[in-house]
Write an enzyme that holds these catalytic residues in place. Structure first.
Site, short mmCIF file in Angstrom:
data_model
loop_
_atom_site.label_atom_id
_atom_site.label_comp_id
_atom_site.label_asym_id
_atom_site.label_seq_id
_atom_site.Cartn_x
_atom_site.Cartn_y
_atom_site.Cartn_z
N HIS A 31 0.85 -1.19 0.00
CA HIS A 31 0.00 0.00 0.00
C HIS A 31 0.89 1.24 0.00
O HIS A 31 1.84 1.34 0.79
CB HIS A 31 -0.92 0.00 1.21
N HIS A 43 -3.11 9.15 1.23
CA HIS A 43 -3.08 7.96 0.39
C HIS A 43 -4.46 7.69 -0.18
O HIS A 43 -5.47 8.25 0.26
CB HIS A 43 -2.54 6.76 1.16
N CYS A 170 -3.49 2.86 -5.39
CA CYS A 170 -2.72 3.67 -4.45
C CYS A 170 -1.33 4.01 -4.98
O CYS A 170 -0.82 5.11 -4.75
CB CYS A 170 -2.61 2.96 -3.10
#
Length: 281
Positions: A31, A43, A170
């Site tokens: 991530h 994010h 992401c």
């Protein structure tokens, strides 16, 4: 210090504007986000969007096209943070709003118990080939950190569009914040190093049962990764964040060019910087 063997970094060594990431699910997925200082990370998450795992699960786990079952649920959860009920800092950021899209989190909640890694920019071709795994570095240079933070904060306020695990995820968010590079059209191939790595793995794995084919497949894998890297491709353009939001986040490219031009302030485009300092270069 980022090197060929590891991108792991200590918290004291990250700076505002850095592209950071942390692995999830036994390192099956990472991530990504932009650290903006003061223990805060911006994010992009899939939230409860059921489309986020469809593409990857379709290709990786199913030969029939079905994307249901536990595999889908695993990948859906990979970038979906828990509601910040136990973190007063993050709860204050979200104020009860759904935790999805572009969000602000504290560094601890972003890491979710994982280690901290720094994405490397302006790496050499040798360094890039030495990194077996995608989603860790790029040959593309980063823009100055103040521009990176500006893009991340603007997208926090205006959105980054719909989440798609293979083409708008992401890592794509962080890469755009760092470089300002965006596809010329929504139909362009994936930018995310993880998505490219997955596609290259699928293509290179065909016919790899014999030793000669195996060597050819390995070479093909690395060549596909390199040729599709952000810093090598020729189908990307430098796009001001205000234009990006109009094209991808608000209309998905459906807004007319005339309307786009009338909404984009002429003084918003940043100068392209050719050189940045990077320990992995």
């Amino acid at each position: 210090m980022v090197n060929v063997f590891s991108n792991k970094i200590k918290r004291d060594n990250i700076a505002a504007g850095d592209h950071i990431y942390s692995y999830r699910l036994l390192k099956s997925y990472a991530h990504h986000g932009i650290y903006i200082g003061n223990n805060k990370v911006i994010h992009f998450t899939g939230g409860n969007n059921n489309n986020e795992a469809d593409g990857l699960v379709h290709g990786m786990f199913s030969s029939t096209g079905s994307s249901t079952g536990p595999a889908k649920n695993i990948f859906q959860s990979s970038s979906k943070p828990e509601e910040p009920k136990d973190c007063e800092e993050c709860f204050k950021y979200h104020e009860g709003k759904p935790v999805e899209g572009v969000i602000l989190s504290c560094l601890d909640c972003f890491l979710a118990g994982g280690s901290l890694y720094l994405f490397a920019y302006s790496v050499s071709k040798k360094f890039f080939y030495a990194k077996i795994r995608g989603g860790t570095c790029t040959l593309a240079p980063s823009d100055p950190l103040d521009q990176v933070i500006h893009r991340a904060q603007y997208l926090l306020d205006h959105g980054f569009g719909d989440y798609n695990l293979l083409k708008h995820n992401c890592e794509d968010f962080a890469l755009y914040c760092k470089t300002g590079l965006a596809p010329k059209s929504p139909e362009s191939p994936a930018i995310s190093g993880q998505a490219i790595c997955f596609g290259a793995s699928k293509m290179s794995s065909q016919g790899s049962s014999h030793a000669v084919n195996l060597i050819s497949s390995i070479n093909l894998y690395f060549d596909l990764r390199y040729n599709n890297d952000l810093g090598v491709r020729g189908d990307l353009v430098k796009m001001p964040v205000e234009e990006f939001v109009i094209k991808y986040a608000q209309g998905g490219g459906r807004t007319s060019e005339k309307d786009q031009e009338s909404k984009i302030p002429s003084d918003q485009a940043f100068e392209v910087k050719k050189k940045v300092t990077n320990p992995g270069a």
